[in-house]
Every structure is written in structure tokens, then in C-alpha cells.
Enzyme design. Sequence first.
Site, PDB file in Angstrom:
ATOM      1  CG  ASP A  28     -38.870 -17.740  -0.955  1.00  0.00           C
ATOM      2  OD1 ASP A  28     -39.259 -17.145  -1.977  1.00  0.00           O
ATOM      3  OD2 ASP A  28     -39.611 -18.464  -0.263  1.00  0.00           O
ATOM      4  N   GLY A  83     -34.140  -1.368 -11.545  1.00  0.00           N
ATOM      5  CA  GLY A  83     -34.399   0.066 -11.421  1.00  0.00           C
ATOM      6  C   GLY A  83     -35.819   0.402 -11.014  1.00  0.00           C
TER       7      GLY A  83
HETATM    8  O1  F6P Z   1     -40.572 -21.874  -2.673  1.00  0.00           O
HETATM    9  C1  F6P Z   1     -40.854 -20.735  -1.921  1.00  0.00           C
HETATM   10  C2  F6P Z   1     -42.054 -20.071  -2.463  1.00  0.00           C
HETATM   11  O2  F6P Z   1     -41.801 -19.916  -3.805  1.00  0.00           O
HETATM   12  C3  F6P Z   1     -42.504 -18.763  -1.861  1.00  0.00           C
HETATM   13  O3  F6P Z   1     -41.857 -17.628  -2.332  1.00  0.00           O
HETATM   14  C4  F6P Z   1     -43.968 -18.766  -2.193  1.00  0.00           C
HETATM   15  O4  F6P Z   1     -44.677 -17.962  -1.323  1.00  0.00           O
HETATM   16  C5  F6P Z   1     -44.327 -20.195  -2.046  1.00  0.00           C
HETATM   17  O5  F6P Z   1     -43.174 -20.920  -2.343  1.00  0.00           O
HETATM   18  C6  F6P Z   1     -45.472 -20.677  -2.895  1.00  0.00           C
HETATM   19  O6  F6P Z   1     -45.672 -22.014  -2.600  1.00  0.00           O
HETATM   20  P1  F6P Z   1     -46.700 -22.978  -3.323  1.00  0.00           P
HETATM   21  O7  F6P Z   1     -46.092 -23.362  -4.630  1.00  0.00           O
HETATM   22  O8  F6P Z   1     -46.828 -24.135  -2.409  1.00  0.00           O
HETATM   23  O9  F6P Z   1     -47.957 -22.196  -3.517  1.00  0.00           O
END
Ligand code: F6P
Length: 320
Positions: A128, A186
Site C-alpha cells: 500500500d 496512462g
Molecule cells: O496489505 C494491504 C492490503 O493489500 C490492502 O491493500 C488490502 O485492502 C488488504 O491488504 C487486503 O487484505 P486481506 O488479504 O486480509 O483481504
Amino acid sequence: MKKIAVITSGGDAPGMNAALRAVVRKGIYCGYQVCGIQRGFTGLLNGNPVIDFELGSVADIIQRGGTFLLTARAPEMFQTEFQIKAAERLKSESVDSLVVIGGEGSFMGAMTLEKQGIRTACIPGTIDNDINGTDQTIGFDTAVNTILDAINRLRDTATSHERVFLLEVMGRQTGYLALTAGLAGGAESIVVPEMDYDLSQICSRIMQGIKRQKTHSIIIVAEGAANIYEMNEAIKKQIEVETRITVLGHIQRGGSPSAVDRLLGSRMGAAAVDWLAEGKSGFFTALRGQEIVPVALDGCFADRKPFPEELYRLAMILSR
Ligand code: F6P
């Protein structure tokens, strides 16, 4: 001999293995005994065995995505009872210092252990890129490149059929992935949680593109910014275009780490050990420009990481 324990926690990220390898090998080089506990704080609390590492324990992992130490989310670490339990477990294993590789939630867990008397170092590992205080987190670059690959593929088919594609990428509270991949790929519109969006503007950008003979449009939507299915319906109500939806999901979290993430993991892992050896504690390794620097853990929770709005504006200018 002093003992360092290392865990990976929260969502996995490509390059975490490079960081683990660096902690283990730099730790042994500096005269530490290094051990690991599987499944992050959850493993610590559940009594998962402590694994003693040798140099060879981290062989053949630098190129692998995910984390070979396994990971878990541990919401129980927000409760004092479990924080005490985790700290006691580490003390009973004669652990001198704990290295936590993970995102913001994992940093919070580490900080509570610091308050319980455990020396801690954190390494930012999350696709993230939302940790305040570091320019970049481990895993972000690989994920951006995975999204770019998806955009390239979608463009081929979008162009062939003259369609509009809505692509959902990860980011519940943050739009770094969407913005960076959108600018590099883009995309005609980028929808992120940090900024309000205007559906009529998205539609008029699509129509402007069609007017100047663009054969496709790509709209990138961070998962936390909007419901992509509702947005799709709303667009089709306003303008007459053929649309398709792609949800990239966890594909963007896996895969062999890029060179950038392997280097970042290696440098941050080694730096964490160096600063623990110097007596520092309660810090995380941060990238500032080209340098890796130690930053106080509590500093990163005070404010959200500022969103680079100038890059957003640039993306909007360049994709007209
Ligand atoms: O690691 C962060 C993240 O990838 C976020 O972008 C995403 O919303 C979340 O983890 C998803 O988490 P999980 O694998 O627990 O569903």
C-alpha cells in the site's frame, strides 16, 4: 549471546523475504543469535515454536514473493492483555530484540511491545505504501509493476473492441497504488480515497478521448474509493459506451519481487540490525531520498502520509 527474533505480520508483500534474509544474515554477521516465529503476533501468542536460524535457513528466498515465515493479522494485539502475553513470551524465550516486518497495524503491535520493555525495530513491508515517514515500503514497486502489466494487457483488448475498462486495485484507505500505476500506465481517470471524484468529469474525459479518436479508456479505482460496479452503472447511465470491469485482487500482492524491492528489503533488514546493535529501539527503517534512516515509531501515527496531489494533477493532464 544476544538474541533477535523476527516476525512478518499483516498483509504479505513481495520483498519481505529479502528483508528476512538480511536480518538473519546481518544479525549473524554482527554476532547475534537470530530466530523467527511463524504467523506474526498470532504465532507469538499461540505458542508457535521459535525457529533458530543459520545462514542457510534463508537460502533461496530472495527471489520469492510472500513471506516464508508466514503471516497473519492479529487484532487482539490492540488489547493490553495480549500485549502483556506477547511480551512475556518473548522474555521467556530470552529474546533481546524483536524485528517486525509489516504495515501500520504491525507497527502499532510492535510499539505496544516496546512499552512492555521489548526492544523493537520495524521494517515497512506493505504494497500500500501508506506508512507516513518513508518514501516507499517494501512490496509497493512490485505491485505497481504487476498492475502496469495488467493495464498493458487490458489496453490491447480495450483498443481492439473500443471499450472502456474499469480496473479495481487494492487500497482500502489509500490510493498510492492506483495513482502510481495510473500515472505510469496512462489511465484516463484515477479514483482514490484521498480525493473526491466527479462522475460527470470521468464521463466527459471518456467522451473527449473518443472525440479525438482514442480507441479506449482505462479508469483505475482504488478499492476503498468507490464501488466499481455502481460506478460502472452510473457511467453507462450518463454516456453511451461499452464497459468492462476487472478486479485485480490478490494477484497484485504476489509474484517475484522487483530489483527495487529486493534492494529495499536487503538494505532495510541490515540497517535494522545495525541500529539495534547500536542500542536504538522503537524505530522503523525509512527510505528518505536515497538514504535509509531510523524514524521514531510513534511519529508515523500522528498524521496520515501526505497524498501527492501534484502527481494526480499531472496524471490528469498527461492522459487527456
Ligand atoms: O496489505 C494491504 C492490503 O493489500 C490492502 O491493500 C488490502 O485492502 C488488504 O491488504 C487486503 O487484505 P486481506 O488479504 O486480509 O483481504
